[in-house]
Design an enzyme around this catalytic site. Sequence first.
Site, PDB file in Angstrom:
ATOM      1  N   LYS A 156       4.056  -7.025  57.444  1.00 47.65           N
ATOM      2  CA  LYS A 156       3.135  -8.157  57.401  1.00 47.65           C
ATOM      3  C   LYS A 156       2.921  -8.533  55.948  1.00 47.65           C
ATOM      4  O   LYS A 156       2.391  -7.748  55.157  1.00 47.65           O
ATOM      5  CB  LYS A 156       1.821  -7.768  58.056  1.00 47.65           C
ATOM      6  CG  LYS A 156       0.798  -8.882  58.071  1.00 47.65           C
ATOM      7  CD  LYS A 156      -0.412  -8.487  58.876  1.00 47.65           C
ATOM      8  CE  LYS A 156      -1.434  -9.607  58.893  1.00 47.65           C
ATOM      9  NZ  LYS A 156      -2.649  -9.216  59.600  1.00 47.65           N
TER      10      LYS A 156
ATOM     11  N   TYR B  57       2.457 -19.910  68.997  1.00 45.69           N
ATOM     12  CA  TYR B  57       1.457 -20.781  69.611  1.00 45.69           C
ATOM     13  C   TYR B  57       2.128 -21.880  70.440  1.00 45.69           C
ATOM     14  O   TYR B  57       1.455 -22.619  71.149  1.00 45.69           O
ATOM     15  CB  TYR B  57       0.542 -21.385  68.531  1.00 45.69           C
ATOM     16  CG  TYR B  57      -0.167 -20.298  67.740  1.00 45.69           C
ATOM     17  CD1 TYR B  57      -1.313 -19.688  68.238  1.00 45.69           C
ATOM     18  CD2 TYR B  57       0.345 -19.846  66.515  1.00 45.69           C
ATOM     19  CE1 TYR B  57      -1.940 -18.663  67.543  1.00 45.69           C
ATOM     20  CE2 TYR B  57      -0.270 -18.825  65.805  1.00 45.69           C
ATOM     21  CZ  TYR B  57      -1.409 -18.238  66.335  1.00 45.69           C
ATOM     22  OH  TYR B  57      -2.016 -17.221  65.644  1.00 45.69           O
TER      23      TYR B  57
ATOM     24  N   LYS C 180       6.186 -10.718  60.158  1.00 42.80           N
ATOM     25  CA  LYS C 180       5.200 -11.799  60.151  1.00 42.80           C
ATOM     26  C   LYS C 180       4.955 -12.277  58.730  1.00 42.80           C
ATOM     27  O   LYS C 180       4.754 -11.421  57.870  1.00 42.80           O
ATOM     28  CB  LYS C 180       3.932 -11.221  60.749  1.00 42.80           C
ATOM     29  CG  LYS C 180       2.768 -12.108  60.780  1.00 42.80           C
ATOM     30  CD  LYS C 180       1.641 -11.400  61.432  1.00 42.80           C
ATOM     31  CE  LYS C 180       0.475 -12.348  61.348  1.00 42.80           C
ATOM     32  NZ  LYS C 180      -0.762 -11.721  61.321  1.00 42.80           N
TER      33      LYS C 180
ATOM     34  N   ARG D 281      -6.031 -10.061  50.468  1.00 47.14           N
ATOM     35  CA  ARG D 281      -5.505  -8.930  51.225  1.00 47.14           C
ATOM     36  C   ARG D 281      -4.285  -8.293  50.535  1.00 47.14           C
ATOM     37  O   ARG D 281      -3.511  -7.581  51.172  1.00 47.14           O
ATOM     38  CB  ARG D 281      -5.096  -9.377  52.632  1.00 47.14           C
ATOM     39  CG  ARG D 281      -6.194 -10.023  53.435  1.00 47.14           C
ATOM     40  CD  ARG D 281      -5.972  -9.773  54.923  1.00 47.14           C
ATOM     41  NE  ARG D 281      -6.644 -10.714  55.797  1.00 47.14           N
ATOM     42  CZ  ARG D 281      -7.950 -10.750  56.017  1.00 47.14           C
ATOM     43  NH1 ARG D 281      -8.746  -9.919  55.383  1.00 47.14           N
ATOM     44  NH2 ARG D 281      -8.458 -11.633  56.857  1.00 47.14           N
TER      45      ARG D 281
ATOM     46  N   CYS E 108      -7.501  -4.894  64.825  1.00 47.30           N
ATOM     47  CA  CYS E 108      -7.847  -5.107  63.419  1.00 47.30           C
ATOM     48  C   CYS E 108      -9.351  -5.209  63.276  1.00 47.30           C
ATOM     49  O   CYS E 108     -10.077  -5.313  64.268  1.00 47.30           O
ATOM     50  CB  CYS E 108      -7.180  -6.367  62.884  1.00 47.30           C
ATOM     51  SG  CYS E 108      -7.115  -6.372  61.068  1.00 47.30           S
TER      52      CYS E 108
HETATM   53  C1  PBG Z   1      -5.406 -10.012  61.160  1.00 44.41           C
HETATM   54  C2  PBG Z   1      -4.412 -11.014  61.589  1.00 44.41           C
HETATM   55  C3  PBG Z   1      -4.071 -12.193  60.921  1.00 44.41           C
HETATM   56  C4  PBG Z   1      -3.117 -12.837  61.707  1.00 44.41           C
HETATM   57  C5  PBG Z   1      -2.897 -12.054  62.835  1.00 44.41           C
HETATM   58  N1  PBG Z   1      -3.702 -10.917  62.733  1.00 44.41           N
HETATM   59  C6  PBG Z   1      -4.622 -12.813  59.694  1.00 44.41           C
HETATM   60  C7  PBG Z   1      -4.650 -12.150  58.410  1.00 44.41           C
HETATM   61  O1  PBG Z   1      -4.025 -11.118  58.163  1.00 44.41           O
HETATM   62  O2  PBG Z   1      -5.359 -12.683  57.577  1.00 44.41           O
HETATM   63  C8  PBG Z   1      -2.486 -14.143  61.364  1.00 44.41           C
HETATM   64  C9  PBG Z   1      -1.915 -14.895  62.498  1.00 44.41           C
HETATM   65  C10 PBG Z   1      -1.590 -16.313  62.205  1.00 44.41           C
HETATM   66  O3  PBG Z   1      -1.694 -16.813  61.066  1.00 44.41           O
HETATM   67  O4  PBG Z   1      -1.213 -16.996  63.167  1.00 44.41           O
HETATM   68  N2  PBG Z   1      -6.173  -9.528  62.201  1.00 44.41           N
END
Ligand code: PBG
Length: 331
Positions: free
Chosen positions: A203, A321, A256, A225, A124
């Site tokens: 997502k 986590y 997610k 976003r 990303c």
């Molecule tokens: C973006 C990304 C995010 C998470 C994983 N990859 C954050 C977002 O989209 O703002 C979130 C992971 C989490 O909240 O544990 N690279």
Amino acid sequence: MTTTNADNLKRPRRLRENPHLRDLVREITVRRDQLIMPLFVKESLQQAEPIASMPGQFQHSETSILKEVGSVVHKGVRAILLFGIPTIKDAKGSQAYEANGIIQRTIKNIKKEFKELIVITDVCLCEYTDHGHCGPVSKSGQAYKIKNDEAVTLLTKIALSHAQSGADMVAPSDMMDHRIKKIRETFDQNNFETLPILSYAVKYASAFYGPFRAAAESAPQFGDRKSYQMDPFNSDEALKEVALDLEEGADLIMVKPAMPYLDIIRRIKDQFHIPVAAYQVSGEYAMIKAAAAQGYLDEKEAVMESVAALSRAGANLMITYFAKDLAQWLD
Ligand code: PBG
């Protein structure tokens, strides 16, 4: 002589009376080898720094992450998901595809020491751009757009640099259209035809990423976003995203956040016969940690129940986590 009455025919509690009997009839088993531990490495650090919004988690330095990986592996976790935080951020997130950038160096260091460990990388731009969006931005006045195809070009470079550094799998998390296709094509042209892609296909634009954005220093500096991540009020759209990403060459699909989206995991499992990963995100982690710290719930019981829920819904891989803790708690 007593006769069995109708009520006696149906006593579900018979199978719950004895703990061993309960184990015999247990339907779901969560295995240690389904777990993936997310880890953060920050270029400017000399030593690990605790993440305030995620008690028990750290931003690691280039050296402290090796120690942490050692401890994760020692506990029996076999896969990690890596996030990098560079010192220099710019409009295009160019440190993300720098051949010798923080994440590329870290992948090499980890693979040198831990050959068997599955190293998955988050692909990303948001941790690498100065504006915090997941693709380049075009602005006119207050209005702004995230440029999809330009983002895909950069994401492809990032994914290739991770592959060249030794990653075992890449996980694009940007939610741009067509990125899986472009990454797959690039991998195939560069002798990485056997390197799998775990697509963050589903997502949602979720409030539960809050604590992560502090950890990864990736909060958008303006706007949100919602023009690229999915609306939490939608469900059919998830199936569309999965179908497209599979057509484009994704090997595994991620949903997610996890617990608020169990219905989505189940719908995907019922429709597509593929491995599904569930990401129990930072907000889910922080909620359990905060409630446990207050004594409102039992942390271990709550975490075990949460992964049981993901598994019942149909998740095969679990990114959490709690992976390191779970590895100790699971048989
Ligand atoms: C973006 C990304 C995010 C998470 C994983 N990859 C954050 C977002 O989209 O703002 C979130 C992971 C989490 O909240 O544990 N690279």
